[in-house]
Enzyme design. Structure first.
Site, PDB file in Angstrom:
ATOM      1  N   GLU A 116     -12.856 -21.520  -9.004  1.00 29.75           N
ATOM      2  CA  GLU A 116     -12.629 -22.972  -9.040  1.00 29.75           C
ATOM      3  C   GLU A 116     -12.993 -23.631  -7.712  1.00 29.75           C
ATOM      4  O   GLU A 116     -12.590 -24.775  -7.450  1.00 29.75           O
ATOM      5  CB  GLU A 116     -11.167 -23.301  -9.403  1.00 29.75           C
ATOM      6  CG  GLU A 116     -10.668 -22.712 -10.705  1.00 29.75           C
ATOM      7  CD  GLU A 116     -11.392 -23.212 -11.956  1.00 29.75           C
ATOM      8  OE1 GLU A 116     -12.290 -24.056 -11.836  1.00 29.75           O
ATOM      9  OE2 GLU A 116     -11.048 -22.722 -13.045  1.00 29.75           O
ATOM     10  N   HIS A 139      -3.842 -25.080  -7.545  1.00 30.24           N
ATOM     11  CA  HIS A 139      -4.031 -24.992  -9.002  1.00 30.24           C
ATOM     12  C   HIS A 139      -3.077 -23.936  -9.551  1.00 30.24           C
ATOM     13  O   HIS A 139      -3.090 -22.790  -9.104  1.00 30.24           O
ATOM     14  CB  HIS A 139      -5.481 -24.621  -9.321  1.00 30.24           C
ATOM     15  CG  HIS A 139      -5.721 -24.270 -10.751  1.00 30.24           C
ATOM     16  ND1 HIS A 139      -5.360 -25.089 -11.799  1.00 30.24           N
ATOM     17  CD2 HIS A 139      -6.291 -23.182 -11.317  1.00 30.24           C
ATOM     18  CE1 HIS A 139      -5.702 -24.523 -12.944  1.00 30.24           C
ATOM     19  NE2 HIS A 139      -6.257 -23.354 -12.685  1.00 30.24           N
ATOM     20  N   HIS A 141      -0.966 -22.354 -13.217  1.00 26.98           N
ATOM     21  CA  HIS A 141      -0.870 -22.296 -14.682  1.00 26.98           C
ATOM     22  C   HIS A 141       0.578 -22.583 -15.081  1.00 26.98           C
ATOM     23  O   HIS A 141       1.346 -21.689 -15.429  1.00 26.98           O
ATOM     24  CB  HIS A 141      -1.352 -20.939 -15.184  1.00 26.98           C
ATOM     25  CG  HIS A 141      -2.837 -20.742 -15.014  1.00 26.98           C
ATOM     26  ND1 HIS A 141      -3.495 -19.589 -15.367  1.00 26.98           N
ATOM     27  CD2 HIS A 141      -3.792 -21.584 -14.545  1.00 26.98           C
ATOM     28  CE1 HIS A 141      -4.786 -19.724 -15.119  1.00 26.98           C
ATOM     29  NE2 HIS A 141      -4.994 -20.923 -14.603  1.00 26.98           N
ATOM     30  N   GLU A 169      13.954 -38.769 -10.039  1.00 20.81           N
ATOM     31  CA  GLU A 169      13.158 -38.602  -8.825  1.00 20.81           C
ATOM     32  C   GLU A 169      11.651 -38.582  -9.112  1.00 20.81           C
ATOM     33  O   GLU A 169      10.848 -38.768  -8.189  1.00 20.81           O
ATOM     34  CB  GLU A 169      13.556 -37.319  -8.086  1.00 20.81           C
ATOM     35  CG  GLU A 169      13.230 -36.063  -8.854  1.00 20.81           C
ATOM     36  CD  GLU A 169      13.174 -34.809  -7.973  1.00 20.81           C
ATOM     37  OE1 GLU A 169      13.548 -34.865  -6.806  1.00 20.81           O
ATOM     38  OE2 GLU A 169      12.730 -33.784  -8.505  1.00 20.81           O
ATOM     39  N   HIS A 210      -4.614 -25.498 -19.994  1.00 21.24           N
ATOM     40  CA  HIS A 210      -5.014 -24.640 -18.873  1.00 21.24           C
ATOM     41  C   HIS A 210      -4.010 -24.676 -17.711  1.00 21.24           C
ATOM     42  O   HIS A 210      -3.465 -23.651 -17.328  1.00 21.24           O
ATOM     43  CB  HIS A 210      -6.420 -25.052 -18.394  1.00 21.24           C
ATOM     44  CG  HIS A 210      -6.960 -24.164 -17.321  1.00 21.24           C
ATOM     45  ND1 HIS A 210      -8.287 -23.786 -17.247  1.00 21.24           N
ATOM     46  CD2 HIS A 210      -6.374 -23.566 -16.254  1.00 21.24           C
ATOM     47  CE1 HIS A 210      -8.456 -22.991 -16.208  1.00 21.24           C
ATOM     48  NE2 HIS A 210      -7.314 -22.857 -15.578  1.00 21.24           N
TER      49      HIS A 210
HETATM   50  P1  13P Z   1      -9.880 -17.282 -10.026  1.00 23.56           P
HETATM   51  O1  13P Z   1      -9.286 -15.891 -10.113  1.00 23.56           O
HETATM   52  O2  13P Z   1     -11.400 -17.240  -9.951  1.00 23.56           O
HETATM   53  O3  13P Z   1      -9.261 -18.087  -8.912  1.00 23.56           O
HETATM   54  O4  13P Z   1      -9.588 -18.019 -11.395  1.00 23.56           O
HETATM   55  C1  13P Z   1      -8.269 -18.200 -11.833  1.00 23.56           C
HETATM   56  C2  13P Z   1      -8.100 -19.484 -12.559  1.00 23.56           C
HETATM   57  O5  13P Z   1      -6.997 -19.985 -12.628  1.00 23.56           O
HETATM   58  C3  13P Z   1      -9.278 -20.153 -13.155  1.00 23.56           C
HETATM   59  O6  13P Z   1      -8.963 -21.458 -13.528  1.00 23.56           O
HETATM   60 ZN    ZN Z   2      -6.803 -21.733 -13.915  1.00 18.65          ZN
END
Ligand code: 13P
Ligand code: ZN
Length: 274
Positions: A116, A139, A141, A169, A210
């Site tokens: 990413e 980023h 999940h 909040e 995602h």
């Molecule tokens: P990477 O292992 O390349 O960082 O990818 C993980 C991910 O969350 C892709 O969106």
């Molecule tokens: Zn991801």
């Protein structure tokens, strides 16, 4: 000074572990990048490895030319960062044009920065232009945010309002709201362009089915932002699991009162009548 002794490096590893402990980082899921301050780059210069070859990024971020970033490696597990950072994260340097990178420290047993990287760097560029104090792109999940992308319309105004309502909040922590990206193939220029466009307006961008991107000025603020929005999403998942009609909630005029007392601006576009 040794790269691993730097305060920013220790905070980076701690943040990876904290996210892992939240359950946001299954397998190699998620990634993190930190844009070094000039003095931080100077402080580690003598401890860098022989630079690896220049590689194309696939996008161009001219405003970030020659800057240094600490980033997680692609395919690496957040849960391994704290005990073995040399093999799971790297420092990269960008070329003057901001079109190529090279690894100057880390990923000792091989590897490349996160897939990413285009999204991270384009987000960094947008944020640095707005305010150079922005340093982190995170980023994760985030389980409950992802769940909501299956049941709420994929609209900024719906996600913002529903998440704001879940905790008093929330509008104070993310007064600008959250942006939503419809499902797209991750890892490339197209999703990076879409996400960074949203980052012109928001500090949070949700990727449907995602995860979430957060931008912030320091480690605590960026982790705290992700934690707050994901906590709001968890409450919303619980509420929606009980009912799809709330008996009571925070109403638009109450948000307006909150904005006055907490000295934040809440855009009227999110305070619509339902
Ligand atoms: P990477 O292992 O390349 O960082 O990818 C993980 C991910 O969350 C892709 O969106
Ligand atoms: Zn991801």
């Amino acid at each position: 000074m040794n790269v691993m002794e730097q305060p920013f490096f220790k905070e980076f590893c701690k943040m990876c572990q904290m996210g892992f402990d939240q359950g946001w980082y299954e397998r190699n899921g998620g990634n993190l990048s930190y844009r070094l301050k000039d003095e931080e780059a100077d402080a580690i210069r003598n401890d860098l490895d022989d630079p690896k070859d220049w590689k194309e990024i696939g996008i161009s971020v001219p405003a970030l030319g020659k800057e240094y970033f600490l980033v997680t490696g692609s395919g690496k597990y957040f849960g391994n960062v704290k005990d073995d950072p040399e093999n799971n994260v790297c420092v990269i340097e960008l070329n003057v044009e901001g079109t190529k990178y090279r690894i100057v420290w880390g990923l000792e047993s091989g590897g490349v920065p996160t897939s990413e990287l285009p999204s991270h760097l384009m987000n960094h560029e947008v944020k640095a232009k707005i305010d150079p104090e922005y340093r982190l792109i995170y980023h994760a999940h985030t389980t409950n945010i992802i769940a909501l992308t299956f049941v709420l319309p994929l609209e900024d105004k719906v996600f913002t309002r529903e998440l704001w309502e879940m905790a008093t909040e929330c509008p104070v922590v993310f007064p600008d709201g959250v942006g939503v990206v419809e499902w797209m193939v991750p890892g490339g220029r197209k999703i990076a362009a879409k996400t960074s466009k949203l980052m012109e307006k928001y500090d949070l961008a949700i990727w449907a089915h995602h995860g979430t991107f957060a931008a912030g000025k320091d480690f605590d603020l960026t982790f705290g932002l992700m934690h707050t929005v994901e906590k709001a999403a968890e409450i919303l998942v619980k509420v929606l699991s009980m009912t799809n009609s709330k008996r009571q909630t925070i109403e638009p005029d109450q948000f307006r009162k909150l904005a006055t007392d907490f000295n934040v601006t809440l855009p009227e576009e999110f305070l619509y009548e339902k």
